[in-house]
Structure formats: structure tokens, C-alpha cells
Design a protein around this motif. Structure first.
Motif, PDB file in Angstrom:
ATOM      1  N   GLU A  82      -0.401  -2.908   9.635  1.00 51.07           N
ATOM      2  CA  GLU A  82       0.957  -2.403   9.410  1.00 51.07           C
ATOM      3  C   GLU A  82       1.073  -1.771   8.030  1.00 51.07           C
ATOM      4  O   GLU A  82       0.505  -2.255   7.048  1.00 51.07           O
ATOM      5  CB  GLU A  82       1.958  -3.546   9.540  1.00 51.07           C
ATOM      6  N   THR A 110      12.728   1.980  11.834  1.00 49.26           N
ATOM      7  CA  THR A 110      13.479   1.890  10.584  1.00 49.26           C
ATOM      8  C   THR A 110      14.879   1.404  10.887  1.00 49.26           C
ATOM      9  O   THR A 110      15.388   1.581  11.994  1.00 49.26           O
ATOM     10  CB  THR A 110      13.556   3.256   9.870  1.00 49.26           C
ATOM     11  N   ARG A 161       8.337   3.445   1.905  1.00 48.03           N
ATOM     12  CA  ARG A 161       9.696   3.426   1.364  1.00 48.03           C
ATOM     13  C   ARG A 161       9.964   4.759   0.672  1.00 48.03           C
ATOM     14  O   ARG A 161       9.171   5.227  -0.148  1.00 48.03           O
ATOM     15  CB  ARG A 161       9.883   2.265   0.381  1.00 48.03           C
ATOM     16  N   THR A 202       2.803   0.821   1.218  1.00 48.26           N
ATOM     17  CA  THR A 202       2.114  -0.460   1.049  1.00 48.26           C
ATOM     18  C   THR A 202       1.576  -0.970   2.381  1.00 48.26           C
ATOM     19  O   THR A 202       2.125  -0.681   3.445  1.00 48.26           O
ATOM     20  CB  THR A 202       3.066  -1.526   0.469  1.00 48.26           C
ATOM     21  N   SER A 237       1.615  -3.729   4.637  1.00 51.75           N
ATOM     22  CA  SER A 237       2.531  -4.866   4.815  1.00 51.75           C
ATOM     23  C   SER A 237       2.043  -5.835   5.881  1.00 51.75           C
ATOM     24  O   SER A 237       2.758  -6.756   6.268  1.00 51.75           O
ATOM     25  CB  SER A 237       3.929  -4.358   5.172  1.00 51.75           C
ATOM     26  N   LYS A 272       3.255   0.497  12.732  1.00 50.89           N
ATOM     27  CA  LYS A 272       2.243  -0.441  13.232  1.00 50.89           C
ATOM     28  C   LYS A 272       1.042   0.371  13.714  1.00 50.89           C
ATOM     29  O   LYS A 272       1.171   1.204  14.613  1.00 50.89           O
ATOM     30  CB  LYS A 272       2.816  -1.298  14.364  1.00 50.89           C
ATOM     31  N   THR A 310       4.091   0.030   5.399  1.00 51.75           N
ATOM     32  CA  THR A 310       5.503   0.285   5.132  1.00 51.75           C
ATOM     33  C   THR A 310       5.633   1.432   4.140  1.00 51.75           C
ATOM     34  O   THR A 310       4.993   1.426   3.084  1.00 51.75           O
ATOM     35  CB  THR A 310       6.198  -0.965   4.565  1.00 51.75           C
ATOM     36  N   THR A 316      13.425   2.867   4.633  1.00 52.77           N
ATOM     37  CA  THR A 316      12.235   2.018   4.741  1.00 52.77           C
ATOM     38  C   THR A 316      11.718   2.095   6.173  1.00 52.77           C
ATOM     39  O   THR A 316      12.422   1.738   7.119  1.00 52.77           O
ATOM     40  CB  THR A 316      12.569   0.567   4.375  1.00 52.77           C
ATOM     41  N   TRP A 317      10.483   2.582   6.296  1.00 52.04           N
ATOM     42  CA  TRP A 317       9.880   2.801   7.615  1.00 52.04           C
ATOM     43  C   TRP A 317       8.662   1.909   7.794  1.00 52.04           C
ATOM     44  O   TRP A 317       7.839   1.776   6.890  1.00 52.04           O
ATOM     45  CB  TRP A 317       9.442   4.267   7.757  1.00 52.04           C
ATOM     46  N   ILE A 318       8.549   1.301   8.979  1.00 52.81           N
ATOM     47  CA  ILE A 318       7.405   0.444   9.296  1.00 52.81           C
ATOM     48  C   ILE A 318       6.575   1.108  10.392  1.00 52.81           C
ATOM     49  O   ILE A 318       7.098   1.483  11.447  1.00 52.81           O
ATOM     50  CB  ILE A 318       7.866  -0.949   9.762  1.00 52.81           C
TER      51      ILE A 318
END
Length: 541
Positions: free
Chosen positions: A182, A122, A186, A176, A178, A131, A184, A127-129
Motif C-alpha cells: 500500500e 480517498t 498526500r 509513503t 503505508s 493498494k 499513500t 489523501t489517496w490510498i
């Protein structure tokens, strides 16, 4: 334990120990690199990892594959569930870690590490991603996909789900897909603790669209062979588990046995291989058997006196304060827990937590002051019922000590000892005065959100404080550590002074195990490795 000399001069001793422990639990090079990156370490350390892994492997006994164990926790209920969102007791949690995985997992320092998400990052804590790890399949063969994560996260927000973690999921704005691997997430507001939250049992990942959870279809180390709520579960090895070489056992049977004496007797008779919630008074008996041993995890839970602030005598703040003053904490720790714990101060953040408020004055035992508050409360002479049960660790003993102390202050407490079976569904939070038992949460935010936020389902005392709620939300988003620390200090003070719970001590968790059972390690979340023992333990030949 592997030697950590290879890391001397590169990272601190705590980080070194944590990495070595992860290697011994089966972490691979990529997992350790993620740990180093998360800790702000340089990738240049990667060259030492291979040597560390080899060293750890050489000095750690090689786990043996095969065998079957039978495990008994202290709780069993017809409401037992394999739905992560609805899990509410030790049996549920243990089964959750047996059959499922989360995006992250929490190590022995309660630091979130990669699990189904091989990386997470992040830039703003909002907002965090994540994988996703490739090559992971559910028990029925379906590959793990972003849609599964989206479904697993968002169902907590739906009131119809009845999620025990809804109050935590409310901070999620959207989830979502992404990318092909992956997701994401939020948030409504920044929360640096999100990866730790997602490492807890409620946020285990299930298949997209699941409505029937009795089959327990997850990605975890074992697959469901049998599940009978209130009776037992049997898990068999997941041959396609994504962690190479795991799990070690062929089969795990899990049952709930409410009576501690019965659990200990069954362990010593060789009928059980691992039991939870051993009474300190059973330590010498277990250790002296020659066949079994005690495994201690210090200060992982608390048993609290619950005084409902919305009904009964607890609605009177003077009664609440009097009860808190009647705790002779040092005496309780010594006589009830035989010293296996830490003195507490009527708030839930333990000394081991980085946000523990050291400046909060320790509340002493003061019968005279308690008597003054009781006189002011003017409750009359009628006996006041206080509900306890062996289901809430040491609550019966605590109630009897309180009863004796209350007599000295002119208060008549009627201790009502309820059966352990059904206590959590029929009595906990349902009487004006009763006892609860709360396990350590991985973050201060979780400990406070789950049990003290005004609208939390597990707000045991029905205590509502607008100021507390504002501080809680504000601290979650605060990136300045000093300011955040002060906010948590203020919240601990509010609970100590005005909350409807009394916490005399933090308890150690005591497990009993067959000496042939290996692989148990300390995890501050609770006994049985924070209920995550399933993929770690193995039987010596």
C-alpha cells in the motif's frame, strides 16, 4: 461487440459500453468491480459480470499469439528516452506504454481504471490510498514494492531529474509506504483528478533507485531487446506479464519516420504494419490498396499557432488578436483536414470535455477587424517570419492559408518550412512565431497546467497570468461541480482573449494499418490507442 442487454435497467448505456470494452480488453472480475465501485454502482451487479465476460469472450475473435510487427511513428530524435519523467514525443510515449505500467490506466472515456494499483480511494481528494497488485514483477524479476512507487513519484519533484511533469508533481506533498502492498499519496491541496494524472505516461512506475533507463526495466508487456535513440527500439514479449494471456505478439519494432509519404509507402509495400499521423489526403490511397486500412480517432489533438507573448510581434496584443481573426476555421477544416476534425476557438478544451465552455462566443474570420488591429499594432512593413514544419501536423498548410489571409489585411508573413527532423528540439517554442502540436490530455486541469500555467516548461507562448494561475489552482481543489465548471469557463475565456496561441480546429488522428493487424480501439488521448497499442494488438493468421 458483446451484447449489453444483460446490463439494461442496471446501469446506463455509456457505463455498460465502457465495462464491456474493458472485458474485451482483458479486464478481470476484480477490475470490473473496481470500475463499478468507482462509478458509484452497487456490488450486487457482480453477479452479472461472469455472464458478461463469457458473452464478450464468445463474440470477440480470439486473439492469436505470436508474430512480429514493425511500427512507425512520425517522430524520431537522438533525445529519445526510456525515462518516463523525460518523455517528450510520440516515440517516447509509445515506448513508455510498451515497457512500463502506471498505477492506473485510462479507458476509452478517459476514466482512470486500476493497473498496478488494484484499488485506489480517498475521503477528501487530498489523501489517496493505492493498494498495489500482488504478484507483479519487473523485467529483471524484482517484485513490485511500495518503495518503487515512492521513488517513481518523488523523483518528479527533484529539479535535478528534469521531469516534464514537475509542474504536476509539485502538488504532491509526500508519498509513503503505508503497508506491505500500500502507498499513500498526500497532496498539498485536494485534487479529484489525481488517478487520471497517474494514468499518463510520465508517471509510469520504475524500480527504486534507477539511474540508467536505457534498459527500460519496467513491469510492462514487453522487455527491451534493443534501444537506439533516434533509430529504433525492439521489444520482446514479457513472459511473466501480470495480465493473463497478454501480450499477444512476440516482438514489436518501433521506428520514427518523419516523412508521411515514406510512412504510407512502407505500409503499402508491407514493410510496416502500423503507422501514425496519416495525412487525410492519403486516406483514399490507403483504403484503396486492399491490404491496409485507416483507423480514425476523432478530435484528439490540435495544431496551434504560437505567438510568444514575451518577445517579437506577439508581445503586442493587437498583433495576436489580428492573427486569431485571420483564421477561416471552417475553410481550414474542410480544405486542410478534409473535414476530419472539429472547429476550435483559440482555447485547448475540446467540446467532448465535460468542462468545455459552450457559452464562449465563436471567433469568426474577420479580415477587416484584423486589419484594424494590425494598423493599431504599427509593426511596419517588414516581413514577419512564421516557422512551420510537417512535424507539427498540418502546420505548413495552415501557415500558407494564414499567409494568404494576412496579405488581404496588409501583413507580410514569411513562411519558413523547417525539416521535421529536429523540429521539436531546435525550433518549437524557440521562435517568436511558430507552430506546436498538442495531444488531448485526460483532464482539463492537465491540459491547462502543462501548457498555460505561468511556470510550466511547455508554456508555449510564454504567457503569464496571475489570475489564470489562481483560477487553475482553485479549480483543482473545488469540489462543487458548478463552481468548478465556471472556473474552467473563466480560464478558457482568458486564453481565448489574451493567450498567445491560436487554435483553429481540433484534429482527428489517422493511423494506417495492415488489415491483418487486429485489436486497435479508439482512445481520445491520441493515435495508436493513445500510444498504448502494444499490449492490445495481434496478427490475424
Amino acid at each position: 461487440m458483446a451484447d449489453n442487454k444483460q446490463l439494461n435497467g442496471l446501469i446506463g448505456p455509456e457505463e455498460s459500453t465502457r465495462i464491456l470494452g474493458a472485458l474485451q480488453r482483458g479486464a478481470n472480475r476484480r477490475d470490473v468491480l473496481a470500475m463499478l465501485t468507482a462509478g458509484g454502482m452497487q456490488a450486487a451487479l457482480a453477479g452479472s459480470i461472469a455472464g458478461l465476460a463469457a458473452n464478450a469472450q464468445a463474440q470477440t475473435p480470439t486473439p492469436r499469439k505470436g508474430g512480429r510487427i514493425k511500427v512507425a511513428g512520425a517522430v524520431s530524435s537522438v533525445s529519445d528516452t526510456l525515462d518516463p519523467a523525460k518523455q517528450a514525443n510520440q516515440a517516447d510515449y509509445a515506448r513508455g506504454f510498451t515497457f512500463y505500467n502506471g498505477l492506473t490506466w485510462l479507458d476509452s472515456s478517459l476514466t482512470p481504471q486500476p493497473s498496478l494499483a488494484e484499488e485506489f480511494s480517498t475521503k477528501d481528494a487530498r489523501t489517496w490510498i493505492f493498494k498495489l497488485r500482488k504478484g507483479v514483477t519487473f523485467h529483471d524479476g524484482k517484485p513490485l514494492a511500495p518503495a518503487d512507487v515512492v521513488f517513481s513519484m518523488m523523483r518528479h519533484k527533484n529539479p535535478a531529474t528534469g521531469s516534464k511533469a514537475k509542474v504536476l508533481a509539485d502538488q504532491i506533498e509526500d508519498v509513503t509506504a503505508s503497508g506491505p502492498n500500500e502507498v499513500t499519496i498526500r497532496l498539498v491541496a485536494p485534487n479529484a483528478d489525481l488517478p487520471a494524472i497517474l494514468g499518463t505516461y510520465h508517471f509510469h512506475i520504475v524500480k527504486d533507485g534507477t539511474t540508467d533507463f536505457n534498459a527500460g526495466i519496467g513491469t510492462g508487456p514487453y522487455k527491451v531487446k534493443e534501444f537506439k535513440p533516434g533509430v529504433r527500439s525492439i521489444g520482446v514479449r514479457n513472459e511473466n506479464y501480470w495480465k493473463p494471456g497478454r501480450p499477444y505478439l512476440d516482438e514489436i519494432e518501433y521506428v520514427g519516420i518523419a516523412d508521411e509519404t515514406a510512412r504510407v509507402n512502407a505500409l503499402l509495400a508491407g514493410e510496416l504494419d502500423l503507422i501514425g499521423t496519416v495525412n487525410p489526403r492519403s486516406i483514399d490511397r490507403v483504403n484503396g490498396s486492399g491490404k491496409a486500412a485507416i483507423f480514425e480517432t476523432k478530435g484528439v489533438s490540435y495544431t496551434d499557432l504560437i505567438m510568444r507573448r514575451d518577445s517579437g510581434p506577439g508581445a503586442n496584443p493587437d498583433f495576436v488578436m489580428a492573427m486569431k481573426l485571420l483564421f477561416n476555421r471552417e475553410q481550414m477544416l474542410k480544405s486542410i483536414q478534409l473535414g476530419r476534425g472539429i472547429v476550435a476557438n483559440d482555447q485547448p478544451i475540446a467540446p467532448g470535455n465535460r468542462f468545455f465552455f459552450k457559452g464562449l462566443p465563436q471567433r469568426p474570420y474577420d479580415a477587416d477587424k484584423a486589419k484594424w488591429h494590425l494598423k493599431k499594432a504599427n509593426l511596419g512593413s517588414a516581413a514577419i517570419p512564421m516557422v512551420a514544419s510537417s512535424a507539427a501536423t498540418s502546420s505548413v498548410e495552415m501557415a500558407l492559408v494564414l499567409q494568404h489571409a494576412a496579405r488581404q489585411a496588409g501583413l507580410n508573413l514569411d513562411v519558413r518550412n523547417m525539416p521535421a527532423d529536429g523540429y521539436w528540439s531546435q525550433h518549437w517554442m524557440k521562435h517568436p512565431i511558430n507552430f506546436g502540436n498538442v495531444n488531448t490530455r485526460p483532464t482539463a486541469d492537465l491540459a491547462l497546467t502543462l501548457f498555460f500555467k505561468s511556470d510550466a516548461p511547455w508554456n508555449e507562448a510564454g504567457w503569464k497570468s496571475e489570475k489564470f494561475d489562481q483560477l487553475l489552482v482553485g479549480a483543482r481543489a473545488e469540489t462543487d461541480t458548478a463552481k468548478r465548471t465556471q472556473m474552467y469557463a473563466d480560464m478558457q475565456t482568458l486564453i481565448n482573449q489574451d493567450g498567445g496561441i491560436g487554435i483553429p480546429m481540433f484534429l482527428s488522428s489517422l493511423d494506417g494499418h495492415n488489415k491483418k493487424l487486429k485489436g486497435l480501439q479508439v482512445n481520445p488521448l491520441g493515435g495508436m490507442m493513445g500510444y498504448g497499442f502494444a499490449e492490445h494488438v495481434w496478427l490475424e493468421a
